[in-house]
Scaffold this motif. Structure first.
Motif, PDB file in Angstrom:
ATOM      1  N   THR A  28       0.578  -1.220   0.255  1.00 25.51           N
ATOM      2  CA  THR A  28       0.125  -0.022   0.019  1.00 25.51           C
ATOM      3  C   THR A  28       1.315   1.157  -0.328  1.00 25.51           C
ATOM      4  OG1 THR A  28      -1.648  -0.815   1.287  1.00 25.51           O
ATOM      5  CG2 THR A  28      -1.783   1.141   1.479  1.00 25.51           C
ATOM      6  N   LEU A  29       0.452   2.162  -1.353  1.00 27.13           N
ATOM      7  CA  LEU A  29       0.897   3.489  -1.278  1.00 27.13           C
ATOM      8  C   LEU A  29       0.324   4.923  -0.089  1.00 27.13           C
ATOM      9  CD1 LEU A  29       4.030   4.794  -1.814  1.00 27.13           C
ATOM     10  CD2 LEU A  29       2.337   5.361  -4.072  1.00 27.13           C
ATOM     11  N   ASN A  30       0.800   5.265   1.021  1.00 26.55           N
ATOM     12  CA  ASN A  30       0.165   5.837   1.871  1.00 26.55           C
ATOM     13  C   ASN A  30       0.320   7.177   1.857  1.00 26.55           C
ATOM     14  OD1 ASN A  30      -1.310   3.708   2.926  1.00 26.55           O
ATOM     15  ND2 ASN A  30       0.281   2.941   4.629  1.00 26.55           N
ATOM     16  N   GLY A  31      -0.224   7.755   1.339  1.00 26.23           N
ATOM     17  CA  GLY A  31      -0.146   9.467   1.571  1.00 26.23           C
ATOM     18  C   GLY A  31      -1.236  10.100   1.124  1.00 26.23           C
ATOM     19  N   ALA A  59      10.605   0.996  -7.687  1.00 28.31           N
ATOM     20  CA  ALA A  59      11.514   1.436  -9.056  1.00 28.31           C
ATOM     21  C   ALA A  59       9.715   3.036  -8.976  1.00 28.31           C
ATOM     22  CB  ALA A  59      11.281   0.513 -10.328  1.00 28.31           C
ATOM     23  N   VAL A  60      10.736   3.694  -8.956  1.00 27.26           N
ATOM     24  CA  VAL A  60       9.186   5.066  -9.042  1.00 27.26           C
ATOM     25  C   VAL A  60       8.841   5.644 -10.175  1.00 27.26           C
ATOM     26  CG1 VAL A  60       9.063   7.189  -7.625  1.00 27.26           C
ATOM     27  CG2 VAL A  60       9.990   5.212  -6.188  1.00 27.26           C
ATOM     28  N   SER A  61       7.458   6.223  -9.944  1.00 29.71           N
ATOM     29  CA  SER A  61       6.872   6.626 -11.463  1.00 29.71           C
ATOM     30  C   SER A  61       6.350   8.252 -10.836  1.00 29.71           C
ATOM     31  CB  SER A  61       6.393   5.776 -11.997  1.00 29.71           C
ATOM     32  OG  SER A  61       5.493   6.408 -13.691  1.00 29.71           O
ATOM     33  N   PHE A  62       6.774   9.215 -11.666  1.00 27.51           N
ATOM     34  CA  PHE A  62       5.512  10.350 -10.985  1.00 27.51           C
ATOM     35  C   PHE A  62       6.396  11.095 -12.879  1.00 27.51           C
ATOM     36  CE2 PHE A  62       9.825  10.572  -8.558  1.00 27.51           C
ATOM     37  CZ  PHE A  62      10.135  11.908  -9.233  1.00 27.51           C
ATOM     38  N   ASP A  63       5.177  12.111 -12.927  1.00 24.09           N
ATOM     39  CA  ASP A  63       6.046  12.984 -14.114  1.00 24.09           C
ATOM     40  C   ASP A  63       6.751  13.802 -14.117  1.00 24.09           C
ATOM     41  OD1 ASP A  63       3.501  14.608 -13.345  1.00 24.09           O
ATOM     42  OD2 ASP A  63       1.916  14.021 -14.325  1.00 24.09           O
ATOM     43  N   ASP A  64       6.022  14.793 -14.793  1.00 19.77           N
ATOM     44  CA  ASP A  64       6.888  16.199 -14.904  1.00 19.77           C
ATOM     45  C   ASP A  64       6.349  17.505 -13.850  1.00 19.77           C
ATOM     46  OD1 ASP A  64       8.915  15.363 -16.098  1.00 19.77           O
ATOM     47  OD2 ASP A  64       8.294  16.275 -18.288  1.00 19.77           O
ATOM     48  N   ALA A 113       0.889  23.011 -10.338  1.00 23.16           N
ATOM     49  CA  ALA A 113      -0.288  23.205 -10.515  1.00 23.16           C
ATOM     50  C   ALA A 113      -0.717  23.875 -11.854  1.00 23.16           C
ATOM     51  CB  ALA A 113      -0.757  24.703  -9.364  1.00 23.16           C
ATOM     52  N   SER A 114      -2.403  22.272 -11.480  1.00 24.91           N
ATOM     53  CA  SER A 114      -2.555  22.471 -12.255  1.00 24.91           C
ATOM     54  C   SER A 114      -4.209  22.034 -12.616  1.00 24.91           C
ATOM     55  CB  SER A 114      -2.109  21.553 -13.913  1.00 24.91           C
ATOM     56  OG  SER A 114      -1.807  20.575 -13.708  1.00 24.91           O
ATOM     57  N   ALA A 115      -5.538  22.242 -13.921  1.00 16.22           N
ATOM     58  CA  ALA A 115      -6.132  20.944 -13.950  1.00 16.22           C
ATOM     59  C   ALA A 115      -6.677  19.433 -13.666  1.00 16.22           C
ATOM     60  CB  ALA A 115      -7.280  22.330 -14.978  1.00 16.22           C
ATOM     61  N   ASN A 116      -5.271  19.365 -14.556  1.00 20.27           N
ATOM     62  CA  ASN A 116      -5.032  17.289 -14.716  1.00 20.27           C
ATOM     63  C   ASN A 116      -4.644  17.326 -13.114  1.00 20.27           C
ATOM     64  OD1 ASN A 116      -5.770  17.931 -17.412  1.00 20.27           O
ATOM     65  ND2 ASN A 116      -3.484  18.581 -17.600  1.00 20.27           N
ATOM     66  N   ALA A 117      -5.206  15.543 -13.310  1.00 21.19           N
ATOM     67  CA  ALA A 117      -4.914  14.571 -12.127  1.00 21.19           C
ATOM     68  C   ALA A 117      -3.708  14.366 -12.174  1.00 21.19           C
ATOM     69  CB  ALA A 117      -5.968  13.113 -11.895  1.00 21.19           C
ATOM     70  N   HIS A 118      -2.375  13.834 -11.789  1.00 16.80           N
ATOM     71  CA  HIS A 118      -0.905  13.468 -11.438  1.00 16.80           C
ATOM     72  C   HIS A 118      -1.068  12.335 -10.863  1.00 16.80           C
ATOM     73  CE1 HIS A 118      -0.237  17.416 -12.947  1.00 16.80           C
ATOM     74  NE2 HIS A 118      -0.618  17.962 -12.476  1.00 16.80           N
ATOM     75  N   THR A 119      -0.109  11.265 -11.444  1.00 18.17           N
ATOM     76  CA  THR A 119       0.334  10.022 -10.428  1.00 18.17           C
ATOM     77  C   THR A 119       1.385   9.524 -10.391  1.00 18.17           C
ATOM     78  OG1 THR A 119      -2.205   9.357 -12.011  1.00 18.17           O
ATOM     79  CG2 THR A 119      -0.175   7.229 -11.006  1.00 18.17           C
ATOM     80  N   VAL A 120       1.692   9.296  -9.086  1.00 17.97           N
ATOM     81  CA  VAL A 120       2.726   8.388  -8.359  1.00 17.97           C
ATOM     82  C   VAL A 120       2.564   7.705  -7.737  1.00 17.97           C
ATOM     83  CG1 VAL A 120       3.704   9.089  -6.384  1.00 17.97           C
ATOM     84  CG2 VAL A 120       2.864  11.060  -6.969  1.00 17.97           C
ATOM     85  N   SER A 121       3.222   6.094  -8.486  1.00 18.16           N
ATOM     86  CA  SER A 121       3.267   4.911  -7.899  1.00 18.16           C
ATOM     87  C   SER A 121       4.978   4.291  -7.958  1.00 18.16           C
ATOM     88  CB  SER A 121       2.701   4.167  -9.681  1.00 18.16           C
ATOM     89  OG  SER A 121       3.977   4.492 -10.381  1.00 18.16           O
ATOM     90  N   VAL A 122       4.788   3.809  -6.947  1.00 17.72           N
ATOM     91  CA  VAL A 122       5.771   3.178  -6.569  1.00 17.72           C
ATOM     92  C   VAL A 122       5.857   0.911  -6.113  1.00 17.72           C
ATOM     93  CG1 VAL A 122       7.324   1.940  -4.721  1.00 17.72           C
ATOM     94  CG2 VAL A 122       6.714   4.813  -5.305  1.00 17.72           C
ATOM     95  N   ASN A 123       6.838   1.238  -8.213  1.00 17.54           N
ATOM     96  CA  ASN A 123       6.722  -0.421  -8.090  1.00 17.54           C
ATOM     97  C   ASN A 123       7.881  -1.445  -7.082  1.00 17.54           C
ATOM     98  OD1 ASN A 123       8.010  -3.271  -9.978  1.00 17.54           O
ATOM     99  ND2 ASN A 123       6.118  -3.195  -9.873  1.00 17.54           N
ATOM    100  N   THR A 141      -3.235   8.672  -6.968  1.00 17.61           N
ATOM    101  CA  THR A 141      -3.370   9.779  -8.287  1.00 17.61           C
ATOM    102  C   THR A 141      -3.935  11.434  -6.956  1.00 17.61           C
ATOM    103  OG1 THR A 141      -5.002   9.115  -9.166  1.00 17.61           O
ATOM    104  CG2 THR A 141      -5.102  11.194  -9.602  1.00 17.61           C
ATOM    105  N   VAL A 142      -2.977  12.017  -7.692  1.00 18.45           N
ATOM    106  CA  VAL A 142      -2.667  13.315  -6.244  1.00 18.45           C
ATOM    107  C   VAL A 142      -3.126  15.073  -7.971  1.00 18.45           C
ATOM    108  CG1 VAL A 142      -1.108  14.603  -5.766  1.00 18.45           C
ATOM    109  CG2 VAL A 142      -0.647  12.114  -5.896  1.00 18.45           C
TER     110      VAL A 142
END
Length: 593
Positions: A28-31, A59-64, A113-123, A141-142
């Motif tokens: 589980t990814l808590n935050g 393996a951590v994954s997030f966008d710009d 900041a933006s109107a879009n949602a962003h994804t943070v994942s940890v494999n 989803t952040v």
């Protein structure tokens, strides 16, 4: 058969060797799921079900929208090959095979900041030796919102709220409407409800509310809907031009419009005559007696002189009817002097007074009332009302006694100056009096003017009403009403009580010493007129009552009056005759000479 079963067993064994042995673990990814630009956000990777792992890798994954701040292993071991460019790392050489619990902490910084949602994942991959026992990728989803929003204008959301949106991150802020004082778009009347519209001062949204009907009517003028007659009251009506509601008001009866008296039967020496007059509007007529003329003595002789108490007698021949008759001469009556104290009155006890006739020395006496205490600097302990007595205390200047005095039930209307005094119990507790002066612009005044035209010239008209518990009441005893005498009325004033049927009664009144007020005692409240009388109306009042009846004097008095007039006429005639004879003799002598 045995060969077939052996073959199937071999195949199953080989397949079992080829399938990885994953344990039934979870991660589980808590935050938090939201943050603001420029802020850091922390995530903890928690795993369970992989207690026999000998090494793990992430393996951590997030966008710009994010940048890596730190990546920290939370279990004992060495960090190998964690590449910030690829966001991957391996934890090897575990000191304990128990890897359950919080394993890894990731700290990121939100950049934009933006109107879009962003994804943070940890494999997360856990191995036992060279075998994978867990391979999962928990994700968050952040939403990155502005730390300082750039809002668009508010727009209506619903009837109770408005909203605005940040143009950078799409954050929506909601708030309740702020209504202004409202504007009437349809005025309420006595017939229909109105409408009031309110506008939100923030977003311009509008709402309407119903305004209740008003109690205010738009009245037109009073119109006579039932004409008053001489004896019956009429009605005036006014109508609301909006809703049609009507109100009625009684108009007093006009009273008769009587013509002049005409003789219908001539009086004689011994018999009364009769006069008649009629109303020019309704034909109602009244009659009154005309006094008998009484005998007209040619040469009356007094055969008995009258005294103070006894009548006299005169006799003679009537020049009108030729009858020889006698006539009673009215007793002269006593000529009393001024009253003098026989026993002086005190504060608490009455006295007596006497007076003596200057002709026959006859005396008469009368009782005088107690003077009452003359307070020095009196103190009113309790104010009097029309339904309850008051009380004042003080020291009497006359006798020096410290005493109390009951103030009678009384009331004064400050607007009109009309005063009232009543016995205790004449009005129930809480009774209120209302006094109104009726002026010439009121139809009631014109009716009263017509009713009183034969009784007085000018007058002032007042209406008095009593109410208790919102109901009209009348006194149960006598009430003294004191009315102001208008300037210029002088001392020849009278008070008239007007009835609703167009008649009036001349009340017995008492004028104050300074002539500024006049008082009457009544048993019912209503309309009162203070009238100015002249010689003509005074004479009418002395001889005619409110129903047109004449007070007829006795025959003796009429004969005496008639005899006196006759003497005067005869004396004048004699002088004229003597003067004519003297003139004739003088002229004749001049001609002879």
């Amino acid at each position: 058969m045995k060969k077939v079963l052996s073959l199937l067993f071999c195949v199953c064994f080989m397949l079992a060797l080829c399938v990885p042995a994953y344990a039934a673990g979870t991660a589980t990814l808590n935050g938090n799921t939201s943050t603001t630009d420029g802020s850091t956000i922390e995530y903890i990777l928690n795993v369970s079900g992989c207690g026999d792992a000998t090494s793990v890798a992430v393996a951590v994954s997030f966008d710009d929208a994010f940048e890596l701040v730190s990546a920290t292993w939370l279990k004992n071991g060495s960090l190998n090959r964690f590449d910030s460019a690829t966001n991957k790392g391996v934890l090897g050489g575990l000191s304990s095979p128990n890897i359950n619990g919080d394993v890894f902490k990731l700290v990121l910084k939100a950049k934009t900041a933006s109107a879009n949602a962003h994804t943070v994942s940890v494999n997360f991959i856990a191995r036992n030796g060279s075998d994978d026992i867990m391979n999962v990728t928990p994700t968050k989803t952040v939403k990155i919102v502005c730390s300082s929003h750039n809002y668009s204008a508010y727009t209506k959301l619903n009837n109770s709220q408005h909203q605005r949106t940040c143009t950078a991150c799409g954050y929506v802020e909601k708030a309740g409407h702020t209504w202004n004082g409202g504007a009437v778009v349809k005025a309420a009347t006595c017939k229909e409800t109105g409408t009031k519209e309110y506008t939100c001062t923030v977003c311009g949204a509008k709402k309407q509310e119903t305004v209740a009907k008003t109690d205010h009517h738009t009245w037109d003028g009073w119109n006579v809907t039932k004409q008053p007659t001489c004896t019956a009251s009429g009605t005036t009506t006014r109508t609301c031009s909006v809703c049609g509601k009507t109100e009625n008001q009684a108009v007093n009866a006009t009273g008769h419009s009587m013509g002049s008296w005409t003789q219908t039967k001539a009086p004689t020496c011994t018999e009364k005559g009769e006069e008649k007059r009629s109303c020019g509007k309704c034909g109602h007529f009244e009659t009154r007696a005309v006094n008998a003329l009484g005998h007209n003595f040619s040469h009356p002789t007094v055969t008995k002189e009258p005294t103070c108490t006894e009548t006299g007698v005169e006799s003679g021949k009537c020049s009108r009817c030729g009858q020889m008759t006698t006539n009673t001469i009215k007793a002269k009556g006593h000529k009393f002097g001024a009253w003098a104290d026989g026993k002086a009155a005190t504060c608490t006890a009455g006295g007596t007074q006497e007076r003596k006739c200057t002709v026959c020395d006859a005396t008469e006496s009368r009782d005088t009332k107690a003077l009452g205490h003359d307070f020095e600097n009196p103190t009113i302990v309790k104010e009097a009302t029309i339904s309850s007595t008051g009380l004042k205390e003080g020291k009497c200047k006359r006798c020096g006694e410290a005493t109390k005095e009951i103030i009678p039930c009384s009331f004064k209307d400050e607007t009109t100056g009309v005063q009232f005094e009543a016995s205790e119990g004449a009005f129930a507790a809480g009774t209120e009096l209302k006094v109104e002066e009726i002026t010439g612009d009121n139809p009631t005044f014109a009716s009263a003017e017509n009713v009183l035209k034969d009784a007085c010239g000018e007058f002032r008209l007042y209406t008095v009403a009593a109410t208790a518990n919102n109901a009209a009441v009348q006194p149960t005893g006598a009430v003294t009403v004191t009315l102001p005498v208008p300037d210029g009325f002088g001392k020849d004033v009278a008070v008239f009580c007007l009835a609703s049927d167009g008649t009036y009664t001349k009340a017995e009144s008492s004028l104050s010493a300074d002539g500024k007020t006049v008082s009457v005692s009544v048993t019912a409240l209503g309309s009162f007129a203070v009238g100015k009388q002249d010689a003509q109306t005074e004479n009418g009042d002395n001889n005619t009552d409110v129903n047109g009846n004449v007070d007829t004097p006795d025959d003796g008095a009429a004969s005496q009056k008639s005899g006196t007039v006759t003497y005067i006429i005869l004396a004048v005639a004699a002088l004229l005759v003597i003067g004519g004879v003297v003139a004739w003799i003088v002229i004749k002598k001049k001609k002879t000479a």
